[in-house]
Design a protein around this motif. Sequence first.
Motif: not given
Length: 661
Positions: A592-596, A602-603, A607-608, A657-658
């Motif tokens: 659930h956290v990964q989906a949020l 992805l951004s 960007l990387i 993002v982690t």
Amino acid sequence: MTRRAPALRVWVAAIALAVLGAVPVAAPGAAAPKPIPATLSDIATDAGDLTGVLTLRSGGGAVEVDDASLHATVGDDDVPLEVDPVTQAPRRAMLVVDTSGSMGEAGMAVARDAAASFLEAAPKDVRIGLVSFANTSGVDVPLTTDRARLLRSVNALESDGETSLYAAIRDAVTALGASGDRSILLLSDGGDTIAKDKARAQKSAVSALKRAGIRAEIVAFKTDETDTSVLDRFAAAGGGSVAQAGDDKAVKAAFTAAATALESQVRWRLTAPETLSGPQKVVLTGTAGGRDFRAASMVDLGDLRASTTDDPSAPAPTVVTSATPESFAAPATSWMKPAAVAALFLGILGLVMALVAPAFQTRRAARVAGVETYLPATESLTRDRPKASGAGALTTSLVAYGDKRMEGRSSASKTMALIERADLALRPGEWWVLRVVSLIVGAALFMLLLGGGWGRLVGLALGLVVGGVVPALVLRFLAKRRAKKFDTQLPDALSLVASSLGSGFSLPQALDAVAKDSADPLAKEFSRALAEARIGSDMAEALERVGTRMDSQNMRWTSMAITIQREVGGNLAETLRTTAATIRDRASLKRHVQALSAEGKLSAYILIALPIFIFVYMLFVNKPYIALLWTTLPGIAMCIAGAVFLAFGIWWMSKVVTVEV
């Protein structure tokens, strides 16, 4: 009679006009053939006499000078003139070929064909060299009479990179030396995209050509970057001409004409009147092949040194001076590209050997190696066996050396833990060999991709970084993927163990049933734990080692639950069901956290990857444009700054993002 006189006069006039009309009248300048362009070069003194080389550029085949028609004047005085075969004097020529990206593959094919025609038609006594230029310039082949070697080098030329025309002219002047009859045959579009101060660099190249007194024959190849004004200046400074080459036949004809000009040379000698001194004009006239020629040059009889002047009636002749050309930067090293190719080949060969060698290991050797992992380091079951030979011996030696290099390193234990987690059949020495091979392949590959000069140095540094980082990243990826798959299988496996325990199975029997029915990696890890238990290890400790080996917090909790149940008692099946439910709930929350956080990740990935993708794309689409990043000092500074900022951005985004669950 008086009546017939006018009629008679009319008939006489008509007959006279008919006779005059029958006599051919030459139109002014129509019947006389055009004069042959001629130049004087290599003017020097020999026991008080003036000597030099007369070159005729007929534009067609070789022409022979009519000795009886030769006439020479020094100043306003006529002087006797003698001619000798030109083969008695040293003659040198330098092929200067543009190999920049603007030439293209079609242009290089034309250049190779034309150069082969030149080498075939040129006199055998002429020593010829080869200079090619793109991002950098350099002497590919020194002056030689070995036509086969020259032809091989010409055929190996490829189109790539920018254009360093002015540096190539200076390199050719330096390589031709300071004496003898010397000429340059240049094939280029006239553009220079490397020189920072183009006006100054062009002036330096023209000055070097003029001071050295080297004849320059120019073949102007038509491309999008064609600049004929530059080529005209070189031809004027070198007393040569510019041939406009619109197609392959025109280029070939221009090269052949340059070769026949060497066949149409004579060496002359004259004695200047003693009454003359200072700068005097030397003029040679005569006929060759039925066509007139006139060559003129200025000679300083006081210093007995040649200088240059423009004669309005001669096609911009050039006079040789004995001044030594100024020294220029040494040509670019031409060994780096073959060295990079050789390193790439050796690296790939080593990689293949390291990967394929375990496949030829016998089952007995594999079993012995597995047993040896539990023996002390001082004992070995295979130390008395005969040593391998050939490729096997080389691989064994490399791996043994790698074992020594890895021994004692603080990172060796972490690396081997990752290798074990990823289930790779690699020893420490084999992993070390793979890292070294990766460094060699990375350095060689990037050196080839980024071209010459600064590009090769940047490619070497970038290749070493990539070659050192990529294996570690791949190993971590494989280990993490296998550990994640293990954690995904664990809840179902615990439920199956709990069901087996409820049916009356013991814990080892339940684990054995799960190991047989499950897929890898869980089946392999549970089988290993059971094998450790059969040789005397405690089951809870064996399962805890599975958790450590797979870096699985869920497996550590499972082994802890089993240990607590053994110490305090209780229903182990129910404990395992509760543990499995907790693991599932935790995994659900993590998903659930990964989906949020997926949008943020992805951004970050975009960007990387964006600068890296654009760099690789431009490398194949418009390499001359992107090559400025490693062929100029500001570009190199921008690359270094960009790499530092990109690394910092990757680290920062990974932290943002982690989300720990």
